[in-house]
Design an enzyme around this catalytic site. Structure first.
Site, mmCIF file in Angstrom:
data_model
loop_
_atom_site.group_PDB
_atom_site.id
_atom_site.type_symbol
_atom_site.label_atom_id
_atom_site.label_comp_id
_atom_site.label_asym_id
_atom_site.label_seq_id
_atom_site.Cartn_x
_atom_site.Cartn_y
_atom_site.Cartn_z
ATOM 1 N N SER A 272 0.837 -1.201 0.000
ATOM 2 C CA SER A 272 0.000 0.000 0.000
ATOM 3 C C SER A 272 0.862 1.237 0.000
ATOM 4 O O SER A 272 2.054 1.184 0.306
ATOM 5 C CB SER A 272 -0.924 0.074 1.235
ATOM 6 O OG SER A 272 -1.695 -1.081 1.385
ATOM 7 N N ASP A 344 6.686 -8.423 11.913
ATOM 8 C CA ASP A 344 6.924 -9.866 11.998
ATOM 9 C C ASP A 344 6.028 -10.445 13.093
ATOM 10 O O ASP A 344 6.419 -10.523 14.257
ATOM 11 C CB ASP A 344 8.396 -10.150 12.292
ATOM 12 C CG ASP A 344 8.723 -11.635 12.211
ATOM 13 O OD1 ASP A 344 7.823 -12.421 11.865
ATOM 14 O OD2 ASP A 344 9.876 -12.004 12.494
ATOM 15 N N ASP A 347 5.828 -16.770 13.672
ATOM 16 C CA ASP A 347 7.045 -17.567 13.769
ATOM 17 C C ASP A 347 6.728 -19.033 13.509
ATOM 18 O O ASP A 347 5.668 -19.541 13.916
ATOM 19 C CB ASP A 347 7.687 -17.432 15.154
ATOM 20 C CG ASP A 347 8.543 -16.180 15.285
ATOM 21 O OD1 ASP A 347 8.837 -15.562 14.250
ATOM 22 O OD2 ASP A 347 8.898 -15.815 16.415
#
Length: 830
Positions: A272, A344, A347
């Site tokens: 975006s 992030d 995991d």
């Protein structure tokens, strides 16, 4: 003979008559589901009348005496125009597509069931605040009012697709809206694939130090990361380079092949642009905000424009059918836009299975049983399929066939996933509803503390200021983590496990910066050490440079300069890389006769030398450049990576720059390991250009000046179900020649593989520009149309405007909406 001819003529005439009759019958049945926008309807669940005024672009303006009834009206409007899309999204997240489409969607259902998002959405319903709970309940009642009307009045089952894929439609529930929000997290996340890719590449490279070249960090200090073989005992170096056989229904990336799959292919995760100007940088003295979120293209687009007249004032912008909130838009007080933060938030863990008992896995405290339960997938025209869903303390267990996990999983282990979207108290929708009620930047930042997933950068503008806040839960990782979340880690080691979430105050925040401008193109925007680093894998290293140039070349900005930036198609990447890779090739070599490869190369280099980097759909140079870079990266990496090179379907400009600038010895990629001579980077650049020109000439001829980038770079708004059906695809797919490319501000992400790797499949399905000096001069557009009905004139009427870079008014003026409306639907309490 004449008798035979007469009978043949009669038979042919009869067949033509029957064909016409069948076509008219199909048209009649399909047209029954076309919504009537000009009517009065009595429905259950309202406290007072609701009016839905449709403006000339079919944007609904919903007016009611209470906010609850406004959300009821939005649910009804969504179901009028996008019922099939809503039902399909719900089935996707439930893992129930195969009940309608048969075995071909089984891979999607299997994977969705393993993540168990719909169960988590049901568990999240009680976690919503009172205002959001009321909105969810009212919205569901509005959808169900439309379903009841369809059943009562035989309105063609609500959508033409319902005739082809007949299946019962359950009433809408509040959990359905929360589940579709979770589905958006799936579409925007590429962290799982990134971890697996990094591990596969680490295992394939001849030298560990080469990992920093092929998977470079965003600009800034490089992070020393261990090789995967160092942190994963039992994994075999080189094993990942063995070509993997694709499991049934999965592609080469371990993802479902189905066009209904929500799992993004590499390079097609969320992206975006959003940028804002403070009054000091605005020609009018008011704040400015622009936003264009990027998702995969489809027909209809995922976005749906709407205006809600709440008690405190109007809110207008882009919604997603199924979700009762304006995700990007403005109110009288505030404007907001979203960009993927690339936080992030996921995991991968390798869980050791007890060799004595396969129902147990290792934890820090010893062996523990998997949490297991059966799940049955009903399959149309097939036998039911029973899955055993298994979870560990870290999260759901995924099969090795998915995401190519088998290539990085040691023997005796299984892979599990921790992900913020797997929350049982997901209040993201409460954050979205709260944002619509915020009256200034401070209230907006406070409201979005409830946002869990997917993480976004929220860009804000009110009457006097601008801000950007990263919203979404940030996992708290141990500074001693073995892999820092960059690679799969051992799941039973305490230092690798999540330690809850960081406080919201640690999410990056920028309010009223000194320069008066804010922008995000998914670029790196903060440089903090692990574990508060946000991410190592940012989404953009290129578009931000062009945005900075456009912003800084003007002292003040206007709505039109923001529109100009949204639509900019000049490639910073082309301007910076072409002088590097062609520096020994420009205007060199002996004159070559017409029709020879040498002459074709010289002609191509002449065109590129005079090109300004504009990825214009009418020019040949963008195609020459894109094909050259694609062939160049393939030539550089194939000998080192072998089959793992197939993972790299898009060019990484930072990698190319590192090689041709010989950063940290990266020039070594130019030498082909299997050949006796030592190739230079100039040799590889020349050979790659010849390879690209051969590819082009075999398909499109040798007349380079006649090539058009837009002929290949078509925006593919394809119907996810009917898009591949012969004949029907010509009626339901929307294809448009487009400018832009992978690294331009007007981003048109290419598919990267297949017969035409330059097909435009991912970009700005919505664009909005908000001017708070004159709010009603704000504008927006979507890439197809408001209706999901192929027979509606509003199915694709906005698409041509979008392609040409035009917009429609984003006004909260009620009189303007009513002045040229295409219909007013009045809902009255029964």
């Amino acid at each position: 003979m004449s008798t035979l001819f007469r009978w043949l003529l009669r038979i042919a005439g009869g067949l033509v008559f029957l064909t016409v009759l069948a076509v008219l019958g199909v048209y009649y049945l399909a047209s029954r589901s076309l919504p009537d926008y000009d009517k009065t309807l009595r429905v259950a669940g309202l406290s007072a009348p609701v009016e839905i005024v449709r403006d000339t672009a079919d944007v609904p303006h919903v007016f009611a005496e209470s906010d609850r009834d406004v959300f009821f009206g939005l649910g009804y409007a969504h179901a009028q125009d996008r019922l099939w899309q809503m039902i399909t999204l719900r089935r996707t997240v439930q893992g129930r597509l195969s009940e309608v489409f048969g075995a071909r969607t089984l891979p999607v259902d299997r994977l969705m069931r393993r993540f168990d998002l719909y169960r988590l959405a049901i568990a999240s319903v009680p976690a919503q605040d009172a205002r959001t709970s009321a909105a969810l309940t009212a919205y569901a009642a509005g959808v169900n009012a439309r379903l009841a009307e369809i059943n009562r009045d035989a309105l063609g089952r609500g959508a033409p697709e319902m005739f082809l894929f007949d299946a019962p439609v359950a009433p809408w529930q509040p959990a359905d809206s929360i589940a579709i929000g979770k589905l958006m997290a799936v579409q925007l996340s590429g962290a799982l694939e990134d971890e697996v890719q990094r591990a596969r590449v680490s295992l394939s490279l001849p030298e560990p130090s080469m990992l920093q070249d092929i998977l470079p960090d965003a600009p800034g200090a490089a992070i020393a990361a261990p090789g995967y073989a160092q942190v994963m005992p039992g994994v075999i170096p080189g094993a990942a380079s063995t070509r993997l056989a694709s499991a049934a229904g999965l592609d080469d990336f371990g993802l479902p092949r189905s066009s209904l799959s929500p799992f993004p292919r590499p390079g097609q995760e969320g992206a975006s642009n959003a940028f804002a100007a403070a009054p000091s940088r605005s020609a009018s003295g008011g704040t400015l905000l622009a936003n264009d979120p990027h998702l995969g293209f489809s027909a209809p687009a995922i976005w749906y424009l709407a205006r809600l007249e709440l008690q405190q004032g109007g809110v207008i912008g882009a919604t997603i059918p199924g979700i009762p909130s304006i995700l990007s838009g403005r109110s009288h007080f505030l404007g907001w836009g979203l960009t993927s933060s690339y936080l992030d938030d996921l995991d991968v863990f390798m869980e050791e299975v007890n060799p004595e008992n396969p129902e147990q896995y290792r934890t820090p405290e010893g062996w523990a049983p998997f949490e297991s339960r059966k799940s049955i997938i009903n399959v149309k025209d097939g036998a039911p399929v029973t899955l055993t869903l298994r979870w560990t303390e870290n999260g759901p267990v995924l099969p090795g066939s998915h995401f190519r996990l088998a290539s990085v999983t040691p023997q005796g282990h299984v892979a599990s996933v921790s992900w913020t979207a797997l929350s049982e108290a997901d209040t993201t929708l409460s954050a979205g509803v709260g944002l619509m009620y915020a009256r200034n930047i401070d209230e907006a930042i406070a409201a979005t503390e409830a946002h869990v997933a997917p993480s976004q950068n929220l860009t804000l503008a009110d009457a006097s200021g601008i801000a950007m806040k990263t919203i979404g839960a940030m996992p708290a990782r141990d500074p001693a983590s073995d892999t820092q979340g960059r690679l799969p880690a051992l799941g039973w080691q305490p230092q690798n496990r999540w330690q809850g979430m960081l406080p919201y105050s640690r999410n990056p925040e920028f309010v009223n910066p000194r320069g008066g401008l804010l922008g995000n193109t998914n670029n790196k925007f903060i440089d903090r050490p692990f574990p508060e680093h946000v991410t190592f894998d940012w989404g953009d290293t290129q578009r931000i440079h062009r945005w900075q140039r456009l912003m800084q070349t003007r002292q003040v900005h206007t709505r039109d300069s923001f529109i100009e930036a949204q639509l900019d198609t000049v490639s910073f990447t082309a301007r910076s890389l072409l002088p590097l890779i062609g520096r020994d090739l420009w205007f060199t070599g002996d004159p070559a006769p017409e029709g020879t490869p040498e002459r074709l190369r010289q002609d191509a280099l002449t065109l590129l030398a005079e090109w300004n980097g504009e990825m214009n759909e009418h020019l040949p140079e963008p195609l020459l450049y894109a094909a050259w870079l694609r062939a160049l990266q393939e030539k550089l990496i194939r000998d080192e990576l072998g089959p793992v090179a197939d993972d790299f379907i898009h060019v990484d400009p930072v990698f190319i720059e590192r090689v041709f600038r010989d950063i940290d010895g990266a020039r070594r990629w130019c030498d082909i390991l299997q050949s006796t001579p030592r190739e230079s980077c100039s040799d590889i650049a020349r050979q790659s250009l010849d390879t690209a020109l051969l590819w082009i000439s075999e398909r499109y001829g040798d007349n380079l000046e006649s090539l058009r980038w837009g002929d290949l770079h078509q925006a593919a708004h394809d119907h996810p179900v009917l898009g591949d059906v012969p004949v029907l695809r010509y009626f339901v797919n929307i294809r448009q020649s487009t400018s832009g490319g992978d690294n331009t501000l007007m981003r048109g992400r290419t598919v990267g593989t297949g017969e035409n790797p330059f097909l435009n499949v991912h970009g700005a399905g919505f664009r909005g520009v908000y001017d708070f000096a004159d709010p009603d001069s704000s504008v927006f557009i979507t890439s197809t149309g408001q209706s999901g009905h192929p027979l509606s004139r509003h199915y694709d009427d906005l698409g041509e405007l979008w392609r040409r870079g035009e917009y429609i008014p984003m006004s909260l003026d009620e009189a303007l909406a009513r002045a040229a409306s295409v219909g007013v639907t009045r809902l009255e309490p029964r």
